[in-house]
Design an enzyme around this catalytic site. Structure first.
Site, PDB file in Angstrom:
ATOM      1  N   ARG A 142       1.028  -1.358  -0.097  1.00  0.00           N
ATOM      2  CA  ARG A 142       0.098   0.288   0.202  1.00  0.00           C
ATOM      3  C   ARG A 142       0.805   0.699  -0.022  1.00  0.00           C
ATOM      4  O   ARG A 142       0.466   2.196   0.719  1.00  0.00           O
ATOM      5  CB  ARG A 142      -1.219   0.308   1.240  1.00  0.00           C
ATOM      6  CG  ARG A 142      -1.883  -0.947   0.868  1.00  0.00           C
ATOM      7  CD  ARG A 142      -3.013  -0.959   0.111  1.00  0.00           C
ATOM      8  NE  ARG A 142      -3.198  -2.128   0.676  1.00  0.00           N
ATOM      9  CZ  ARG A 142      -4.520  -2.832   0.192  1.00  0.00           C
ATOM     10  NH1 ARG A 142      -3.071  -3.889  -0.532  1.00  0.00           N
ATOM     11  NH2 ARG A 142      -5.477  -3.428   0.609  1.00  0.00           N
ATOM     12  N   GLU A 176      -4.706   3.925   5.842  1.00  0.00           N
ATOM     13  CA  GLU A 176      -4.947   3.161   4.996  1.00  0.00           C
ATOM     14  C   GLU A 176      -5.433   4.585   4.050  1.00  0.00           C
ATOM     15  O   GLU A 176      -4.884   5.023   2.877  1.00  0.00           O
ATOM     16  CB  GLU A 176      -5.538   2.258   4.310  1.00  0.00           C
ATOM     17  CG  GLU A 176      -5.011   1.807   3.181  1.00  0.00           C
ATOM     18  CD  GLU A 176      -5.521   0.394   2.025  1.00  0.00           C
ATOM     19  OE1 GLU A 176      -5.923  -0.144   2.591  1.00  0.00           O
ATOM     20  OE2 GLU A 176      -6.128   0.612   0.993  1.00  0.00           O
ATOM     21  N   SER A 218     -11.074  -1.347   2.778  1.00  0.00           N
ATOM     22  CA  SER A 218      -9.984  -1.372   4.890  1.00  0.00           C
ATOM     23  C   SER A 218      -9.861  -0.470   5.596  1.00  0.00           C
ATOM     24  O   SER A 218      -9.521   1.072   4.360  1.00  0.00           O
ATOM     25  CB  SER A 218      -8.649  -1.746   3.852  1.00  0.00           C
ATOM     26  OG  SER A 218      -8.879  -3.305   3.274  1.00  0.00           O
TER      27      SER A 218
HETATM   28  N1  EPU Z   1     -10.447 -11.135  10.062  1.00  0.00           N
HETATM   29  C1  EPU Z   1     -10.951 -11.619  11.322  1.00  0.00           C
HETATM   30  N2  EPU Z   1     -11.981 -10.341  12.163  1.00  0.00           N
HETATM   31  C2  EPU Z   1     -12.783  -9.417  10.389  1.00  0.00           C
HETATM   32  C3  EPU Z   1     -11.921  -9.119   9.799  1.00  0.00           C
HETATM   33  C4  EPU Z   1     -10.198 -10.712   9.265  1.00  0.00           C
HETATM   34  O1  EPU Z   1     -10.774 -11.932  12.658  1.00  0.00           O
HETATM   35  O2  EPU Z   1     -13.539  -9.089  11.050  1.00  0.00           O
HETATM   36  C5  EPU Z   1      -9.011 -12.049   9.321  1.00  0.00           C
HETATM   37  C6  EPU Z   1      -9.763 -12.932   9.054  1.00  0.00           C
HETATM   38  O3  EPU Z   1     -10.441 -14.238   9.406  1.00  0.00           O
HETATM   39  C7  EPU Z   1      -8.628 -13.896   8.178  1.00  0.00           C
HETATM   40  C8  EPU Z   1      -7.122 -12.420   8.362  1.00  0.00           C
HETATM   41  O4  EPU Z   1      -8.000 -11.611   9.511  1.00  0.00           O
HETATM   42  O5  EPU Z   1      -8.157 -14.334   8.885  1.00  0.00           O
HETATM   43  C9  EPU Z   1      -7.175 -11.615   7.274  1.00  0.00           C
HETATM   44  O6  EPU Z   1      -8.529 -11.190   6.704  1.00  0.00           O
HETATM   45  P1  EPU Z   1      -8.968 -10.655   4.957  1.00  0.00           P
HETATM   46  O7  EPU Z   1      -8.054 -12.067   4.467  1.00  0.00           O
HETATM   47  O8  EPU Z   1     -10.496 -10.572   5.293  1.00  0.00           O
HETATM   48  O9  EPU Z   1      -8.133  -9.957   5.102  1.00  0.00           O
HETATM   49  P2  EPU Z   1      -8.012  -8.395   5.015  1.00  0.00           P
HETATM   50  O10 EPU Z   1      -6.095  -8.891   5.953  1.00  0.00           O
HETATM   51  O11 EPU Z   1      -8.208  -7.965   6.374  1.00  0.00           O
HETATM   52  C10 EPU Z   1      -6.927  -7.527   3.465  1.00  0.00           C
HETATM   53  C11 EPU Z   1      -6.701  -6.311   2.425  1.00  0.00           C
HETATM   54  C12 EPU Z   1      -8.475  -6.159   1.996  1.00  0.00           C
HETATM   55  C13 EPU Z   1      -8.201  -7.353   0.024  1.00  0.00           C
HETATM   56  C14 EPU Z   1      -8.306  -8.560   1.639  1.00  0.00           C
HETATM   57  C15 EPU Z   1      -7.616  -9.546   0.409  1.00  0.00           C
HETATM   58  C16 EPU Z   1      -5.176  -5.074   3.686  1.00  0.00           C
HETATM   59  C17 EPU Z   1      -5.545  -3.038   4.493  1.00  0.00           C
HETATM   60  N3  EPU Z   1      -6.600  -5.298   2.933  1.00  0.00           N
HETATM   61  O12 EPU Z   1      -7.499  -7.496   4.120  1.00  0.00           O
HETATM   62  O13 EPU Z   1      -8.430  -4.871   0.774  1.00  0.00           O
HETATM   63  O14 EPU Z   1      -9.288  -7.473  -0.373  1.00  0.00           O
HETATM   64  O15 EPU Z   1      -6.145  -8.566   1.848  1.00  0.00           O
HETATM   65  O16 EPU Z   1      -6.615  -9.663   0.024  1.00  0.00           O
HETATM   66  O17 EPU Z   1      -4.785  -4.820   3.025  1.00  0.00           O
HETATM   67  C18 EPU Z   1      -8.937  -2.225   0.630  1.00  0.00           C
HETATM   68  O18 EPU Z   1      -7.800  -2.779   0.412  1.00  0.00           O
HETATM   69  O19 EPU Z   1      -9.663  -1.839  -0.074  1.00  0.00           O
HETATM   70  C19 EPU Z   1      -8.938  -4.315   0.781  1.00  0.00           C
HETATM   71  C20 EPU Z   1      -9.940  -4.845   0.869  1.00  0.00           C
END
Ligand code: EPU
Length: 350
Positions: A168, A346, A250
């Protein structure tokens, strides 16, 4: 249209959070020449006003009216620059909608961006934010970026390695913030589809989709379309549609911490999601930290934490930028107290 200038312009439709704010001026341009012309005029008559370049406003939080000139690109066009047996270089206008280009590139047999499907925003902003999802970042497929200096109208080209890309992060978000308008982005895409499936959960969704594939597609195109469809369904299941509920995806970055910090946290919370992030660093999941801090689904006035993805803050209706900021501060404070981790937004506060 060449350039379009509006005074006292409402920004409601230009930020996905759905914040009611106004810009002193809004300038939309559709070519390098019209941008240069508009810039000379600005330097002559409005040199005291600040400038802010936006895309679809999917990563912005307006804290009030913008006292200067908001610039918006309508530079369109998708041009195949060169082609080898294995790949293509394609130049895309910064004002093209990124997801439309992804759909079109799959139709053309150019692969590599499937995992970025449905991320809101324009191509220029994608190159600035280094958007990423499901194991792919846009910098993986960027060849070069073209921009025009907002101070003297000169053109500059950055090869991918000169863009300072990281998670990012880019030079356009740091040293060069506010200095250039990105005009065109050249992508290096593959003519052979190689699915990127390392993100947990993707394989399952793909398996389910395999049974109902449309007829008549080449196996490669079919695979890429299926992957795109899988990504779209995962996103739709987890992330709120900004057209229905204001949000900016995010809100926070996933924090990257030293190995020792991660080990200390894992000793207490062994189930905590964590991912290697290079040289002794570990990436944590901000969504998990926020959920554990008790914020998932909770509201503070008209601002709320989404109930399916705690990393997303939403406007329940009529929220101001300050309402969202108040919620952001409360979450940061609680996550800091509970885990000793400082969450960084972000989203850009304006
Ligand atoms: N998790 C939780 N609770 C929640 C959300 C997530 O426990 O409410 C846990 C999930 O179970 C998982 C981990 O956190 O074990 C990661 O969650 P997820 O795979 O949903 O991805 P993220 O890290 O929360 C990032 C990006 C997203 C992107 C997803 C998929 C960032 C800041 N965000 O989210 O990007 O879609 O990975 O690759 O890096 C965006 O930038 O707007 C965005 C949506």
């Amino acid at each position: 249209m060449r350039t379009e200038l509006t005074y006292d312009a409402p920004l409601l439709e230009l930020n996905t959070f759905g914040i009611q704010a106004k810009a002193r001026m809004l300038l939309t341009y559709d070519s390098e020449a019209s941008l240069r012309e508009a810039l000379s005029d600005i330097h002559l008559h409005h040199s005291d006003l600040p400038m802010l370049h936006i895309g679809c406003g999917s990563n912005l939080l307006f804290l009030g009216d913008y006292p200067g000139i908001v610039l918006r690109s309508a530079i369109r066009g998708i041009r195949l620059l060169c082609e080898t047996p294995s790949e293509v270089l394609v130049e895309v206008g910064a004002g093209e909608v990124c997801d439309d280009f992804i759909a079109q590139s799959i139709r053309s047999g150019w692969y590599g961006m499937e995992n970025l499907s449905l991320i809101p925003g324009q191509v220029g902003a994608a190159a600035v934010q280094n958007i990423g999802a499901y194991g792919v970042e846009v910098c993986d497929v960027i060849h070069e970026v073209k921009g025009i200096s907002l101070s003297d109208g000169s053109e500059r080209i950055w090869k991918r390695d000169e863009c300072g890309y990281g998670y990012r992060q880019s030079i356009f978000k740091s040293e060069l913030w506010g200095k250039y308008a990105i005009t065109r982005v050249t992508f290096r895409l593959s003519k052979h589809f190689t699915p990127m499936l390392q993100y947990g959960g993707l394989r399952n969704v793909l398996g389910q989709l395999a049974s109902d594939s449309p007829q008549g597609e080449s196996p490669q195109a079919l695979g890429a379309l299926q992957l795109r469809q899988a990504i779209i369904s995962i996103r739709r299941a987890k992330l709120p549609d900004p057209k229905e509920q204001g949000n900016a995806g995010s809100f926070f970055k996933n924090p990257v911490v030293g190995k020792e910090v991660a080990e200390r946290l894992l000793a207490e919370w062994p189930e905590m999601p964590h991912y290697p992030a290079g040289e002794g660093k570990v990436k944590l999941a901000a969504g998990w930290l926020i959920e554990q801090a008790g914020w998932k689904g909770r509201s503070l006035g008209p601002a709320a934490v989404h109930d399916r993805q705690a990393l997303v803050l939403v406007n329940k209706g009529g929220a101001t930028g300050s309402d969202i900021q108040r919620l952001c501060d409360a979450i940061r404070k609680d996550v800091g107290l509970r885990f000793g981790i400082s969450l960084e937004p972000e989203v850009n506060f304006i």
